[in-house]
Design a protein around this motif. Structure first.
Motif, PDB file in Angstrom:
ATOM      1  N   LYS B  34      -5.347  15.411  26.844  1.00  0.00           N
ATOM      2  CA  LYS B  34      -6.205  14.279  27.199  1.00  0.00           C
ATOM      3  C   LYS B  34      -6.071  13.888  28.654  1.00  0.00           C
ATOM      4  O   LYS B  34      -7.053  13.812  29.373  1.00  0.00           O
ATOM      5  N   LYS B 164      -2.708  19.333  15.206  1.00  0.00           N
ATOM      6  CA  LYS B 164      -3.532  18.195  15.619  1.00  0.00           C
ATOM      7  C   LYS B 164      -2.734  17.218  16.483  1.00  0.00           C
ATOM      8  O   LYS B 164      -3.268  16.589  17.385  1.00  0.00           O
ATOM      9  N   LYS B 199       1.428  13.312  19.424  1.00  0.00           N
ATOM     10  CA  LYS B 199       0.607  12.123  19.194  1.00  0.00           C
ATOM     11  C   LYS B 199       1.253  11.212  18.167  1.00  0.00           C
ATOM     12  O   LYS B 199       1.537  11.614  17.043  1.00  0.00           O
ATOM     13  N   GLY B 202      -3.620   7.202  17.184  1.00  0.00           N
ATOM     14  CA  GLY B 202      -4.914   7.550  17.768  1.00  0.00           C
ATOM     15  C   GLY B 202      -4.931   7.469  19.278  1.00  0.00           C
ATOM     16  O   GLY B 202      -5.570   8.268  19.947  1.00  0.00           O
ATOM     17  N   HIS B 203      -4.225   6.506  19.838  1.00  0.00           N
ATOM     18  CA  HIS B 203      -4.342   6.260  21.269  1.00  0.00           C
ATOM     19  C   HIS B 203      -3.029   6.406  22.028  1.00  0.00           C
ATOM     20  O   HIS B 203      -2.989   6.227  23.229  1.00  0.00           O
ATOM     21  N   GLU B 233      -3.992   5.567  25.932  1.00  0.00           N
ATOM     22  CA  GLU B 233      -5.402   5.660  26.322  1.00  0.00           C
ATOM     23  C   GLU B 233      -6.143   4.391  25.958  1.00  0.00           C
ATOM     24  O   GLU B 233      -6.084   3.945  24.829  1.00  0.00           O
ATOM     25  N   LEU B 234      -6.839   3.849  26.935  1.00  0.00           N
ATOM     26  CA  LEU B 234      -7.636   2.643  26.677  1.00  0.00           C
ATOM     27  C   LEU B 234      -9.035   2.847  27.227  1.00  0.00           C
ATOM     28  O   LEU B 234      -9.420   2.244  28.229  1.00  0.00           O
TER      29      LEU B 234
END
Lengths: 183, 288
Positions: B34, B164, B199, B202-203, B233-234
């Protein structure tokens, strides 16, 4: 003899047409787009590769779309959508199965019908009733409409900091152009 | 009730038709990391065409003395950078660092892959970095013309999305540094970087990175840079928080010239904070 043969061929030739029990139409490049309007941000995404089939006799409609085929205005948003929100590696597709109420496939021109069915996305199934415009021209049908659906019904995790960026109710627009389906 | 009846009688063959007609391949490749950096070093990710990233990387650390009068941290270094995606696979970036006076520029090219399932088993990205050292050099005996103050880093970034949640990266690195600090110090360095992302949600993801140099500088003691951190992540804002022993933020420096090992004593431990704001200058819906 010739007469009999002609009658025979005519009869055989007409059999597929009389067998209308399983007449289906398919849309291979259906369009589905969704919009989220908030004071902070507008989000718009489009998917032009949505598949749909209608069984004209049973008045049934099915729609299937790959979620990662949605294209966003912002490229990074597409990555967030797939990785962080819809988790498309676990739930790659969304499916709608429904019935077109009081559908008459013989009406040429426009008719407005209610489609009742179940929409499954992100592992959650939601019952929807969608007002749909159906237009028939020759053997082709165009089905289109708009409906609203709530984000919270699909168990999508939105961080509190971003809650203001994503609308609670998402407006979904669709348009499918069907042609006769041959196996 | 009516709905239940519809469902149970729903012909399975419609879904079978859809199943058989659905294309197996789409153009979308899921993100491996990402962010364009794992923590201290580059990841295989590049941005899509027309994206400008405004990047600010900060490192905070304390001096090894008992009492200081500094607010929050004794020392801080910031690297400001602009990175623009010329195409979907090629990014140009340039930046400047306050503490070590390094000006740097890089080109980053990702080998295009059509889809995830066919083609290369790895994501492959090439990074070419250039840096210019603008800081004063105390040693009068060292030649310090422009050409003596430059360094070049070439990296082959190979990453794999194992599952994932888990991504892994290997980064064979070649560094050419023109500034010879001492006679016996090498000008060419070979190193390997290892990075990973896990991960957590989700973010949010947990990241770690480590670089090992095979032929180290001899005139002073160096250590391998290590970082452990969280990437958050935002939307258009991407934040990275990390603990690291690397003060410098440009590849040729932190890979070969990290002087402290990773431990919790001052000034060895740095708190790192990277903030990226992503501007999109291209509307993907308008391209046909």
């Amino acid at each position: 003899m010739i007469r009999i043969l002609i009658i025979f061929f005519l009869t055989v030739g007409t059999i597929p047409q009389t067998d209308e029990d399983n007449e289906k139409v398919i849309a291979r490049q259906g369009k589905v787009s969704f919009f989220s309007y908030t004071s902070v941000e507008d989000i718009k995404a489009e998917n032009n590769q949505v598949l749909s089939v209608i069984d004209l006799d049973k008045k049934e409609i099915a729609v299937r779309m790959l979620m990662n085929a949605f294209i966003f205005e912002k490229a990074l948003m597409r990555e967030h959508f797939n990785e962080s929100y819809l988790e498309t590696d676990i739930y790659p597709e969304a499916v709608f199965e429904g019935k077109i109420m009081d559908f008459d496939s013989t009406i040429v021109g426009e008719q407005t019908r209610i489609v009742k069915g179940v929409f499954t996305m992100h592992g959650n199934s939601e019952e929807l009733e969608i007002k749909t415009k159906i237009l028939k021209e020759a053997d082709n049908y165009i089905v289109s409409g708009v409906f609203e659906t709530l984000v919270k019904d699909y168990n999508i995790n939105i961080p509190p900091l971003l809650a203001g960026n994503i609308a609670k109710s998402i407006s979904v627009e669709f348009r499918f152009e069907y042609e006769p389906y041959e196996d | 009730m009516a709905l239940v009846v519809i469902n149970s009688s729903f012909s399975q063959d419609l879904l079978e038709i859809l199943e058989s007609e659905t294309p197996k391949e789409t153009q979308f490749i899921p993100a491996t990391f990402k962010m364009t950096r794992i923590a201290i070093g580059h990841s295989t990710e590049v941005r899509a065409k027309g994206v400008l990233e405004v990047f600010a990387a900060n490192r905070f650390w304390n001096l090894p003395v008992d009492r200081t009068q500094s607010f929050v941290a004794d020392r801080m270094s910031t690297r400001f950078a602009l990175e623009y995606a010329v195409s979907d696979d090629l990014t140009f970036g340039t930046g400047a660092t306050t503490f070590d006076g390094l000006f740097d520029a890089h080109l980053k090219y990702r080998i295009p892959t059509k889809s995830n399932s066919n083609g290369l088993p790895f994501r492959v990205t090439l990074l070419q970095n250039f840096s210019y050292n603008s800081s004063a050099i105390a040693n009068q005996d060292i030649s310090d013309e422009f050409s003596d103050r430059t360094a070049f880093t070439t990296q082959l970034l190979l990453s794999k999305k194992v599952s994932k949640d888990f991504s892994f990266q290997l980064a064979p690195t070649y560094i050419h540094s023109t500034l010879g600090l001492q006679e016996n110090d090498p000008n060419n360095f070979f190193a390997i970087g290892i990075g990973a992302r896990y991960k957590l949600g989700g973010h949010l993801s947990l990241v770690s990175e480590y670089y090992h140099t095979f032929n180290e500088i001899e005139s002073f003691e160096t250590h391998s840079p290590f970082a452990i951190g969280a990437n958050w992540e935002l939307g258009d804002i991407l934040l990275q928080f990390m603990l690291t022993n690397a003060v410098n933020m440009v590849e040729d420096r932190f890979i070969t010239q990290t002087r402290n090992n990773f431990n919790f004593r001052n000034p060895n431990l740095n708190f790192g904070f990277n903030a990226t704001y992503v501007f999109h200058f291209k509307n993907r819906l308008k391209e046909k």
